[in-house]
Design an enzyme around this catalytic site. Sequence first.
Site, short mmCIF file in Angstrom:
data_model
loop_
_atom_site.label_atom_id
_atom_site.label_comp_id
_atom_site.label_asym_id
_atom_site.label_seq_id
_atom_site.Cartn_x
_atom_site.Cartn_y
_atom_site.Cartn_z
CE LYS A 52 -69.88 -6.17 -54.07
NZ LYS A 52 -68.60 -6.87 -54.29
CD GLN A 96 -67.03 -10.18 -53.45
OE1 GLN A 96 -67.99 -9.62 -53.99
NE2 GLN A 96 -66.12 -9.51 -52.76
CG ASP A 119 -65.47 -5.39 -59.93
OD1 ASP A 119 -66.02 -4.56 -59.19
OD2 ASP A 119 -65.32 -6.59 -59.62
#
Length: 297
Positions: A52, A96, A119
């Site tokens: 990422k 994460q 997200d």
Amino acid sequence: MTEIIDGNAVAERIRSDLQDSIETLADEGVTPGLATVLMSDDPASETYVSMKQRDCEEVGINGIHVELDPDAPAQELYDTIDDLNADPEVHGILVQMPVVEQVDKRRVLRSVDPEKDVDGFHPENVGRLVAGNALYKPCTPHGIQKLLESADVETEGAEAVVVGRSDIVGKPMANLLVQKTPLGNATTTVCHSRTKDLEAHTSEADIVIAAAGVPEFITGDMLKEGAAVIDVGINRVDADNDKGYELIGDVEYDSAKEKAGAITPVPGGVGPMTRAMLLYNTVKAAGRQEDVSVELP
Ligand code: NDP
């Protein structure tokens, strides 16, 4: 002829289209910033985060990486999130998952400022998604919508079956497919481990989205002729190669390809789209927070 949906190519197109928006932001003196937070020593999580960060660098997003000792008290993570929420250079925050056991996952999801929640997992953003006015669509299901669009798969009026009901893939996917929108309007069924006869559902479906995390358990004989098959699964299985493992999907590709009208491979299908849509959400977040109007692909 079965169409192989090339996730790498679609993701590359989205990344390239995002460049215009990143330039528009740059003209206003804004560099989109994405903070990734890792509190884990899981090698797969480390790999995901570094990918990422590399993606950010490639498109001109400022990647800020925070790595916390997996044995540190949970409060360190909560404090880090507070700091990132307050940092004007950070437009998106990604913690994460999975988090280490001393951390309260729900508290983490609640703590990220909904405006920076790229997200799309904050309860407020989940509610907005269900209500049909998402700030940020979760990356994997959003990427799948883009894949279906790229292959001209008509969702309107289609029978869609989503296999899996997780908060990150199955549920948001089903919610997007039922929305009254051009990439929605599907008659959507959600299957899970308690579904009595999975094949009875998949064999009637025009669109099958497999997100169960069970290697190759959807086979060609479970599919309707011409169905669009999206394989979300990433399963690591032992293999006789240098790495000692290979990644395979939830769909038995060879038999499914014989039946499907369109299908995604693993790897090279959904995975690259999840990453591309994170960049998309970060650019969108920067535009919203800096009050710059950006065109999104
Ligand atoms: P979860 O383990 O959180 O959820 C799996 C879901 O599948 C559950 O709802 C479970 O049912 C259901 N399920 C499990 N076994 C069966 C079965 N035999 N028949 C029907 N349903 C079943 O997984 P995730 O949603 O997080 O991920 C799913 C897969 O997608 C994984 O392989 C993951 O690695 C991959 N993934 C890939 C991404 C990408 O970018 N390509 C992104 C995210 C995930 P129940 O609820 O009843 O337990």
